[in-house]
Design an enzyme around this catalytic site. Sequence first.
Site, PDB file in Angstrom:
ATOM      1  N   ASP A  70     -29.048  69.092   2.303  1.00 31.08           N
ATOM      2  CA  ASP A  70     -28.693  67.856   1.620  1.00 31.08           C
ATOM      3  C   ASP A  70     -29.330  66.663   2.325  1.00 31.08           C
ATOM      4  O   ASP A  70     -28.852  66.202   3.352  1.00 31.08           O
ATOM      5  CB  ASP A  70     -27.167  67.716   1.610  1.00 31.08           C
ATOM      6  CG  ASP A  70     -26.725  66.508   0.806  1.00 31.08           C
ATOM      7  OD1 ASP A  70     -27.607  65.739   0.362  1.00 31.08           O
ATOM      8  OD2 ASP A  70     -25.510  66.341   0.621  1.00 31.08           O
ATOM      9  N   THR A 107     -12.165  72.198  -3.176  1.00 37.12           N
ATOM     10  CA  THR A 107     -10.890  71.559  -2.798  1.00 37.12           C
ATOM     11  C   THR A 107      -9.688  72.158  -3.530  1.00 37.12           C
ATOM     12  O   THR A 107      -8.614  72.339  -2.937  1.00 37.12           O
ATOM     13  CB  THR A 107     -10.961  70.036  -3.037  1.00 37.12           C
ATOM     14  OG1 THR A 107     -12.113  69.556  -2.354  1.00 37.12           O
ATOM     15  CG2 THR A 107      -9.742  69.318  -2.510  1.00 37.12           C
ATOM     16  N   GLU A 130     -30.874  67.909  -3.817  1.00 38.06           N
ATOM     17  CA  GLU A 130     -29.934  66.951  -4.433  1.00 38.06           C
ATOM     18  C   GLU A 130     -30.546  65.567  -4.434  1.00 38.06           C
ATOM     19  O   GLU A 130     -31.126  65.118  -3.447  1.00 38.06           O
ATOM     20  CB  GLU A 130     -28.589  66.922  -3.686  1.00 38.06           C
ATOM     21  CG  GLU A 130     -27.622  65.881  -4.277  1.00 38.06           C
ATOM     22  CD  GLU A 130     -26.177  66.024  -3.813  1.00 38.06           C
ATOM     23  OE1 GLU A 130     -25.747  67.157  -3.515  1.00 38.06           O
ATOM     24  OE2 GLU A 130     -25.481  64.990  -3.763  1.00 38.06           O
ATOM     25  N   GLY A 133     -14.007  66.613  -3.875  1.00 30.94           N
ATOM     26  CA  GLY A 133     -12.618  66.611  -3.428  1.00 30.94           C
ATOM     27  C   GLY A 133     -11.637  65.996  -4.405  1.00 30.94           C
ATOM     28  O   GLY A 133     -11.929  65.806  -5.580  1.00 30.94           O
ATOM     29  N   ASP A 143     -24.502  75.784   1.674  1.00 38.24           N
ATOM     30  CA  ASP A 143     -24.162  74.564   0.935  1.00 38.24           C
ATOM     31  C   ASP A 143     -24.251  73.359   1.895  1.00 38.24           C
ATOM     32  O   ASP A 143     -23.716  73.408   3.005  1.00 38.24           O
ATOM     33  CB  ASP A 143     -22.727  74.722   0.398  1.00 38.24           C
ATOM     34  CG  ASP A 143     -22.315  73.614  -0.540  1.00 38.24           C
ATOM     35  OD1 ASP A 143     -23.198  72.981  -1.143  1.00 38.24           O
ATOM     36  OD2 ASP A 143     -21.088  73.391  -0.668  1.00 38.24           O
ATOM     37  N   HIS A 144     -24.907  72.307   1.457  1.00 40.04           N
ATOM     38  CA  HIS A 144     -25.013  71.077   2.249  1.00 40.04           C
ATOM     39  C   HIS A 144     -25.481  71.332   3.686  1.00 40.04           C
ATOM     40  O   HIS A 144     -24.843  70.863   4.643  1.00 40.04           O
ATOM     41  CB  HIS A 144     -23.679  70.321   2.299  1.00 40.04           C
ATOM     42  CG  HIS A 144     -23.263  69.744   0.981  1.00 40.04           C
ATOM     43  ND1 HIS A 144     -23.821  68.606   0.455  1.00 40.04           N
ATOM     44  CD2 HIS A 144     -22.361  70.171   0.069  1.00 40.04           C
ATOM     45  CE1 HIS A 144     -23.258  68.347  -0.719  1.00 40.04           C
ATOM     46  NE2 HIS A 144     -22.385  69.298  -0.976  1.00 40.04           N
ATOM     47  N   GLY A 177     -18.631  68.867  -6.651  1.00 38.64           N
ATOM     48  CA  GLY A 177     -17.376  68.168  -6.934  1.00 38.64           C
ATOM     49  C   GLY A 177     -16.702  68.709  -8.179  1.00 38.64           C
ATOM     50  O   GLY A 177     -16.261  67.953  -9.056  1.00 38.64           O
ATOM     51  N   GLY A 178     -16.610  70.044  -8.282  1.00 40.24           N
ATOM     52  CA  GLY A 178     -16.010  70.654  -9.471  1.00 40.24           C
ATOM     53  C   GLY A 178     -14.509  70.406  -9.581  1.00 40.24           C
ATOM     54  O   GLY A 178     -13.959  70.334 -10.683  1.00 40.24           O
ATOM     55  N   THR A 179     -13.841  70.237  -8.452  1.00 35.84           N
ATOM     56  CA  THR A 179     -12.376  70.059  -8.470  1.00 35.84           C
ATOM     57  C   THR A 179     -11.973  68.833  -9.286  1.00 35.84           C
ATOM     58  O   THR A 179     -12.575  67.762  -9.137  1.00 35.84           O
ATOM     59  CB  THR A 179     -11.850  69.906  -7.023  1.00 35.84           C
ATOM     60  OG1 THR A 179     -12.100  71.116  -6.328  1.00 35.84           O
ATOM     61  CG2 THR A 179     -10.354  69.595  -6.996  1.00 35.84           C
TER      62      THR A 179
HETATM   63  P1  13P Z   1     -14.915  70.057  -4.710  1.00 38.31           P
HETATM   64  O1  13P Z   1     -14.306  70.197  -3.358  1.00 38.31           O
HETATM   65  O2  13P Z   1     -14.647  68.727  -5.355  1.00 38.31           O
HETATM   66  O3  13P Z   1     -14.544  71.179  -5.632  1.00 38.31           O
HETATM   67  O4  13P Z   1     -16.498  70.099  -4.506  1.00 38.31           O
HETATM   68  C1  13P Z   1     -17.060  71.163  -3.820  1.00 38.31           C
HETATM   69  C2  13P Z   1     -18.497  70.926  -3.600  1.00 38.31           C
HETATM   70  O5  13P Z   1     -19.160  70.217  -4.311  1.00 38.31           O
HETATM   71  C3  13P Z   1     -19.129  71.648  -2.460  1.00 38.31           C
HETATM   72  O6  13P Z   1     -20.478  71.402  -2.366  1.00 38.31           O
END
Ligand code: 13P
Length: 410
Positions: free
Chosen positions: A104, A234, A134, A182, A82-83, A210-212
Site C-alpha cells: 500500500d 472488523t 491502491e 473499520g 494485505d497492506h 473497508g467491507g464492514t
Molecule cells: P474492514 O475492517 O472495514 O472490513 O476493512 C478491511 C480491509 O479493508 C482490510 O484491508
Amino acid sequence: MPLVNMKDMLQHAYHHGYAVGAFDLVSLDFLEGIMIAAEQARAPVILSLAESHFEYFDFEVVMPAVEAAARRALVPVAIHLDHGASPESAVQAINHGCNGVMVDASNLDFTENTRVTRQVVDTAHACGIPVEGELGYVPGVEGEDAENHPGDVSYTSLAEAKAYVERTGVDFLAVSIGTVHGRMKGKPKLDYQRLKQINENLEIPLVIHGGTGLSDDQFRRLIANGVTKINYYTALSDIAAKQIRKNARANVSSSYTALLKDINHAVAAEVERCMRLWGSAGRAAEVLERCEPWEPVEHMIIYNVEGIDDIDVEKMMAEGRRVLATIPGVLDVFTGEAVQNDASYRYSWLVRFCHAAVIDSYREHPAHIAFADNLFRPVAGKRISIDFQTVTPAAIQNHGEHEARKRIMS
Ligand code: 13P
C-alpha cells in the site's frame, strides 16, 4: 492442492459477475472459521494477512498453518499479503508462501505510488505472483480502531487510475469511492458513477477495502460495477469479541480455552453469509477447473566438490543458505550430504521455488550469480541440476489427454 493462482481466481469472478471475499485473519480460530465457511458454501476464498496485524501473531510461524489449511481444502484458496508496508514486505510474504501481494503506497503522491508499485510488480511477476495496487485514500487503518483514524476520503480519479494501471502493470486495483476501514458512524455514500467509469475503462478486477458496515444493496451495486475482491475484517473481529464476552458471562471463572470456544463457528457464520451475498458460494468446482494449481518447483542439484575440505564445504553451504533464501520466490533452501559413503554424488542443494517462473528469475538474480560464480562453481565438479514439479492429478490427466491426442494424430 487447492491453492490456486489468485489472478485466475479473480479473473473468473470478474467475468462471471461475483466477488471473492478476502478475509483478514489474526488467529487460528479465524483461519478455521474462514475455511469452515468456504467449504460449507463451496466458495473460492482469499486468506488475507495484513501487515499491520503482524504485531498480534508471528507471521513466519503462522504461515505454515495457513498454507496447510489451504492445501487440504476442497475449495480453491489464495493467500494474500494485505497492506504490505514496503517492497521488502512483499518479498518476505512471497518467500513465506503468499501467492498474491499488495503493497500500500497510496499515502504517497501519484509519482511515488507508481514507482514503488512498479517495483513490487516487477519482483512479484518474476515469481508468477499477481499484485494489487491502491490509488486514492480509504480512511482508517485496517483494524479495529479505524474510527480513530478518520481523515478525508481521497477518491480515485479515472485519469490517474488509467495511467497508474498502465505504468505499474498491477493485476487488480483497489479503488477509493467512499468506503472506510473499520467501524463507521452512519452509512457511507458510495460513488457508483465513478466506479462504473473506472470499471468500463480499465476492465480489470477491482477491489474494495473497508467491507464492514456496507449494506446488502451496496454490495450488490459494487459487484455489478466490477468489484471482484472485497476486503473484510472488523465485523469478524467484533463477532469474535462478542463470542468471548458471551463465553465469559456463561461462566465467570472460564478457562482460556473456554473463553475462546466457538469463535471459529461464529466467524464462519458471518463469512458464509458474505459468500452467499457476494455470489462466490457454489463456484468452487468451476474455479478449480479453470485455475492454475499453485504448486512449488523443486530446484535440485547433486554434486561433488574438488579442492576444498569438509569445513570449507560447510562454509560454502551456509553462505548459500543465507544468500539464496533472500531471492524473491525462494521458499526454502536445503543443503545435504549423502547418507551413504559410496554415493555417486556427495552433496545436494534442494531449493524450493514458489512457482516455475522463479526458475528464470532465480538464475538471473545478482545474488545467485555472485554466489554461483564466486563460491559454488569454482569448487563444484561433476554435478546434475534438474527442476521438478509436483505430479498433480490434473497433470496426470493432462498428460493422459496429451498422450491420447498423440495417438489420435499418429
Ligand atoms: P474492514 O475492517 O472495514 O472490513 O476493512 C478491511 C480491509 O479493508 C482490510 O484491508
